[in-house]
Write a protein that holds these residues in place. Structure first.
Motif, PDB file in Angstrom:
ATOM      1  N   GLU A 245       1.476  10.137 -13.662  1.00  0.00           N
ATOM      2  CA  GLU A 245       1.926  11.297 -12.885  1.00  0.00           C
ATOM      3  C   GLU A 245       1.239  11.347 -11.528  1.00  0.00           C
ATOM      4  N   ASP A 246      -0.051  11.031 -11.497  1.00  0.00           N
ATOM      5  CA  ASP A 246      -0.780  11.017 -10.227  1.00  0.00           C
ATOM      6  C   ASP A 246      -0.275   9.914  -9.306  1.00  0.00           C
ATOM      7  N   ILE A 247       0.028   8.750  -9.878  1.00  0.00           N
ATOM      8  CA  ILE A 247       0.549   7.654  -9.072  1.00  0.00           C
ATOM      9  C   ILE A 247       1.914   8.023  -8.501  1.00  0.00           C
ATOM     10  N   SER A 248       2.743   8.679  -9.317  1.00  0.00           N
ATOM     11  CA  SER A 248       4.045   9.141  -8.839  1.00  0.00           C
ATOM     12  C   SER A 248       3.886  10.183  -7.740  1.00  0.00           C
ATOM     13  N   LEU A 249       2.936  11.112  -7.922  1.00  0.00           N
ATOM     14  CA  LEU A 249       2.658  12.142  -6.915  1.00  0.00           C
ATOM     15  C   LEU A 249       2.225  11.508  -5.595  1.00  0.00           C
ATOM     16  N   TYR A 250       1.311  10.553  -5.674  1.00  0.00           N
ATOM     17  CA  TYR A 250       0.812   9.896  -4.464  1.00  0.00           C
ATOM     18  C   TYR A 250       1.927   9.117  -3.778  1.00  0.00           C
ATOM     19  N   THR A 251       2.725   8.428  -4.572  1.00  0.00           N
ATOM     20  CA  THR A 251       3.835   7.647  -4.017  1.00  0.00           C
ATOM     21  C   THR A 251       4.835   8.539  -3.303  1.00  0.00           C
ATOM     22  N   LYS A 252       5.101   9.710  -3.868  1.00  0.00           N
ATOM     23  CA  LYS A 252       6.081  10.638  -3.300  1.00  0.00           C
ATOM     24  C   LYS A 252       5.554  11.321  -2.046  1.00  0.00           C
ATOM     25  N   ARG A 253       4.280  11.708  -2.052  1.00  0.00           N
ATOM     26  CA  ARG A 253       3.740  12.546  -0.982  1.00  0.00           C
ATOM     27  C   ARG A 253       2.955  11.783   0.076  1.00  0.00           C
ATOM     28  N   CYS A 254       2.522  10.583  -0.250  1.00  0.00           N
ATOM     29  CA  CYS A 254       1.750   9.782   0.715  1.00  0.00           C
ATOM     30  C   CYS A 254       2.480   8.456   0.915  1.00  0.00           C
ATOM     31  N   ASN A 255       1.737   7.377   1.032  1.00  0.00           N
ATOM     32  CA  ASN A 255       2.359   6.076   1.283  1.00  0.00           C
ATOM     33  C   ASN A 255       2.024   5.132   0.138  1.00  0.00           C
ATOM     34  N   GLN A 256       3.042   4.681  -0.562  1.00  0.00           N
ATOM     35  CA  GLN A 256       2.823   3.827  -1.717  1.00  0.00           C
ATOM     36  C   GLN A 256       1.999   2.589  -1.369  1.00  0.00           C
ATOM     37  N   SER A 257       2.135   2.092  -0.176  1.00  0.00           N
ATOM     38  CA  SER A 257       1.418   0.873   0.212  1.00  0.00           C
ATOM     39  C   SER A 257      -0.079   1.099   0.307  1.00  0.00           C
ATOM     40  N   ASP A 258      -0.529   2.358   0.307  1.00  0.00           N
ATOM     41  CA  ASP A 258      -1.954   2.650   0.345  1.00  0.00           C
ATOM     42  C   ASP A 258      -2.582   2.690  -1.038  1.00  0.00           C
ATOM     43  N   LEU A 259      -1.769   2.568  -2.097  1.00  0.00           N
ATOM     44  CA  LEU A 259      -2.335   2.435  -3.437  1.00  0.00           C
ATOM     45  C   LEU A 259      -3.096   1.120  -3.529  1.00  0.00           C
ATOM     46  N   LEU A 260      -4.198   1.150  -4.255  1.00  0.00           N
ATOM     47  CA  LEU A 260      -4.987  -0.072  -4.409  1.00  0.00           C
ATOM     48  C   LEU A 260      -4.178  -1.171  -5.080  1.00  0.00           C
TER      49      LEU A 260
END
Length: 262
Positions: A245-260
């Motif tokens: 859920e947190d990964i989905s939240l980050y992907t939706k609200r920020c930039n997926q490419s910034d995930l480690l």
């Protein structure tokens, strides 16, 4: 408007999810703004900045005041509902867990002794590895047992915020908050010492099975494993499952490419 208010029909004062979000909300008085703060997401810097803006302390030299005053700027229900501006800082879930281990566990701060108690004191904190820590989060109720690794989505008081900032691009938060609500962001890293910015980052090996004690020895020598170096493929997949859920939240609200691990 509120994220959890309609989840059940109990009195809102007894709605645990809603009240948790309220407990992690802070008013910025002069702009009628609400900041939802999430531990390990730059919150010491922003809590310090809000305290200074609200006139309760003069500067970073009184910075330890914030640690005893998380509830001081908690809004009422009306104040939360009528806020003119709402913002929150999110962080890559992989980096957040790595940061918890490199900070709290390696330094053996009070949260880690509570973690040990939850495991019936069957773990030696010096020997604990990042791999063991992450795997333990798969056992209820460990994932939600501490605010420093509790899912970020559970801190969100509102369904929608005016701004979602990524800690990975915190400079954007600094300029936007100044432009929109005239909030001067005061860097608290020298006060807390939580970051890894002063260390030589190690990327040359797999540190997922390195003990907290051995990492502490490295840090005393000015070196520290990078966030990525703590992960192996198994841990990456486990975090993707545990914090979906947190990964989905980050992907939706920020930039997926910034995930480690996008």
């Amino acid at each position: 408007m509120f994220n959890f208010s309609s989840q059940n029909f109990v009195s809102l004062n007894h709605n645990g999810q809603h009240q948790f979000g309220m407990n992690y909300a802070m008013q910025v008085f002069n702009s009628n703004a609400i900041y939802s703060f999430i531990p390990k997401n730059g919150c010491s810097t922003l809590r310090l900045s809000v305290a200074i803006a609200n006139g309760t302390i003069d500067g970073i030299e009184q910075g330890n005041w914030i640690h005893q005053n998380n509830q001081t700027f908690k809004p009422t229900l009306k104040e939360a509902a009528t806020a003119h501006y709402k913002f929150v800082v999110l962080r890559c879930p992989f980096r957040r867990l790595a940061s918890v281990f490199l900070d709290k566990f390696v330094a053996k701060e009070p949260d880690v002794w509570q973690y040990r108690d939850l495991l019936k004191r069957e773990v030696n904190l010096d020997d604990l590895t990042f791999e063991q820590f992450v795997k333990s989060l798969a056992v209820p109720p460990m994932k939600g047992a501490n605010i420093h690794w509790k899912p970020q989505s559970l801190f969100l008081l509102y369904k929608e915020y005016d701004d979602y900032f990524a800690l990975e691009h915190f400079e954007k938060a600094i300029t936007t908050l100044k432009d929109k609500i005239d909030l001067d962001v005061v860097d608290a890293r020298s006060l807390t010492g939580h970051g890894t910015d002063k260390f030589e980052m190690l990327n040359n090996s797999d540190y997922s099975k390195t003990s907290a004690f051995d990492i502490a020895v490295l840090k005393r020598a000015g070196k520290c494993p990078s966030h990525k170096a703590l992960y192996n493929d198994e841990l990456t997949q486990l975090v993707k499952k545990l914090y979906a859920e947190d990964i989905s939240l980050y992907t939706k609200r920020c930039n997926q490419s910034d995930l480690l691990f996008p």
